[in-house]
Design a protein around this motif. Sequence first.
Motif, short mmCIF file in Angstrom:
data_model
loop_
_atom_site.label_atom_id
_atom_site.label_comp_id
_atom_site.label_asym_id
_atom_site.label_seq_id
_atom_site.Cartn_x
_atom_site.Cartn_y
_atom_site.Cartn_z
N PRO A 1 46.99 42.57 24.30
CA PRO A 1 48.15 43.05 25.55
C PRO A 1 48.41 44.03 25.67
O PRO A 1 48.61 44.83 27.03
CB PRO A 1 48.84 42.08 25.26
CG PRO A 1 48.65 41.82 24.12
CD PRO A 1 47.03 41.86 23.41
N GLU B 1 45.89 37.34 22.94
CA GLU B 1 47.10 38.06 21.65
C GLU B 1 46.09 38.06 20.40
O GLU B 1 46.25 36.86 19.36
CB GLU B 1 48.61 37.20 21.65
CG GLU B 1 49.29 36.87 23.55
CD GLU B 1 50.29 36.28 23.48
OE1 GLU B 1 51.19 35.77 22.24
OE2 GLU B 1 50.83 36.08 24.18
N ASN C 1 47.82 40.94 33.17
CA ASN C 1 46.58 40.58 32.43
C ASN C 1 45.32 40.24 32.66
O ASN C 1 46.04 39.00 33.92
CB ASN C 1 47.26 39.61 31.53
CG ASN C 1 48.79 40.56 30.65
OD1 ASN C 1 50.04 39.62 30.78
ND2 ASN C 1 47.82 40.95 30.34
N GLU D 1 46.58 45.80 28.68
CA GLU D 1 46.20 45.81 30.12
C GLU D 1 47.72 46.12 30.31
O GLU D 1 48.11 46.83 31.55
CB GLU D 1 46.14 45.12 29.92
CG GLU D 1 44.34 44.44 29.69
CD GLU D 1 44.26 42.92 30.78
OE1 GLU D 1 45.69 41.69 30.72
OE2 GLU D 1 43.12 42.20 30.95
N CYS E 1 42.09 39.05 28.34
CA CYS E 1 43.38 38.93 27.52
C CYS E 1 43.48 38.62 26.39
O CYS E 1 43.34 37.07 26.35
CB CYS E 1 45.03 39.55 27.91
SG CYS E 1 46.45 40.29 27.55
N CYS F 1 50.09 38.08 26.28
CA CYS F 1 49.43 37.84 27.93
C CYS F 1 50.43 37.04 28.70
O CYS F 1 51.34 36.38 28.19
CB CYS F 1 48.22 37.42 27.64
SG CYS F 1 47.16 38.38 26.34
#
Length: 668
Positions: free
Chosen positions: A189, A168, A162, A192, A166, A157
């Motif tokens: 991520p 991770e 992002n 997006e 978001c 991210c």
Amino acid sequence: MKKLQEAHLRKPVRPDLLMTPSDQGDVDLDVDFAADRGNWTGKLDFLLSCIGYCVGLGNVWRFPYRAYTNGGGAFLVPYFLMLAICGIPLFFLELSLGQFSSLGPLAVWKISPLFKGAGAAMLLIVGLVAVYYNMIIAYVLFYLFASLTSDLPWEHCGNWWNTELCLEHRGSKDGNGALPLNLTYTVSPSEEYWSRYVLHIQGSQGIGSPGEIRWNLCLCLLLAWVIVFLCILKGVKSSGKVVYFTATFPYLILLMLLVRGVTLPGAWKGIQFYLTPQFHHLLSSKVWIEAALQIFYSLGVGFGGLLTFASYNTFHQNIYRDTFIVTLGNAITSILAGFAIFSVLGYMSQELGVPVDQVAKAGPGLAFVVYPQAMTMLPLSPFWSFLFFFMLLTLGLDSQFAFLETIVTAVTDEFPYYLRPKKAVFSGLICVAMYLMGLILTTDGGMYWLVLLDDYSASFGLMVVVITTCLAVTRVYGIQRFCRDIHMMLGFKPGLYFRACWLFLSPAMLLALLVYSIVKYQPSEYGSYRFPPWAELLGILMGLLSCLMIPAGMLVAVLREEGSLWERLQQASRPAMDWGPSLEENRTGMYVATLAGSQSPKPLMVHMRKYGGRICRGLLCARMTVSAACIWSMDKMLFCLQRAHSSADTCLGDFKPEICGTEVTVVG
């Protein structure tokens, strides 16, 4: 004046439009006019092209998902049963039509000109599919280039695309292997990156306001079309060599991904989820319909690609053997792809601490969101990502070659003496036109248009085309005549299995699929976006247009004939005068010397000659232009010879020369 008339009778004069190439100038009638059409340079070219055409993106992102949502291992029961009922027979039928006639999807309807609209419908469908299918290849190219880096751009991210949602997911587990955070309202991520960066879908308000063109996607689409054009530049002579790589290399990558996947921790969890039999699903009609749909679309029946590829075969190529190799190979590839995909998803499930069913999904989301996210969890993630998208690229290109070759072949077969010498230029023009049509797919809202094309371009219209083809060949042309043609080509007639499927089982199953798709109709959607009514109507009209091609073609065919409506229908439904194998040395039995320009000493049927010449049909010739009733009576005699296999004397006994009201002679 009298001398001029006698000279005119000795040398018939006809308009160019009615002249065959054998009539134009002082040319050698023994010239092989089909030679410049091209052929495969080897038997393996055809086999690999068919494998590449059938084994495509759907094997990776559609079959595994359908299997686990429809009973897991139990899904293989209806899958292989539908393969036997629909897949193999229809596959063999389409290959037989193409190889016997050496003609494309339009010209092949010399078998029954009344149904030529089905060929036009094929071209419309395959044209629409080719436009959006190459856009998917453009997405693959985009990800392929993005993988050429030390860190994958969708791994973290914090990028401009992002949002605050978001998260991770990688490495966020606690010591118990469970995620400490609620993932319900978070976005990965990779998701997006796909929606906000690649598609930039936030720049569009919907399908009615697509927004600006994404120039990076526009260039990827241009590159995709350039690759396709270069590979089909010389027709099957060039694409037939490219498939040696594009049809075989995906298997090497798939094998590498499979080995890597099954060695990951948690892989067995995904495989078990993928194949665990749930036999109670077999009681649902939905599972059987899903299996039939998977077979139908996976093998590419009805798109004209199989017919086109087979038309470049030698006349005695063993397509019976090739049918089983390709269809069974396609099924096995789908199953192996499921192992490769779900082994990695099982690993991903264990890493995230969520069930597999929350990880897996079908369609582009699997290829551009879930699997790329899984790649970030592996060591050397850019390497594995590059391999995966390179596999998708080679899988997609094979199918795209077939789509373009189908269109080019169909049109050049209709106008061979104008377009065949300029086939490369014509192919380039087709690619340019389709690239321009596909530009709307490169906009911010291009995904909405892609979904609309995917849902409607080859839906119920394709089923109608295949049903029409099956009925026209078996009912109108005749199952016995078709089997006799195959015997002439392969040396044996199709058995009871194929005849039963062509006559009853396959059309019945296709009709059930058609009814099911109409009854279970659901409006198109993409994520949470619902398409407006006008877009739904546009999609339905897109599907109906291909269906309307069939009655429109019938109307044109009937108007070209003469006589009463019933006589017109009968004449239009009969094979054209030059129907049969394209080379004279392959024409035997009823097809002897029916080819235009034939030099056989005893013609059974010679092409029509008017304007001071003779009209010849069967063993009869009538001076000057004659009435439709005369032509009709001569046709009756001809079909007496063809169908009843009666002697010439028997058939001529029923013919009354006075019908023609002019000189009628027996020739040959």
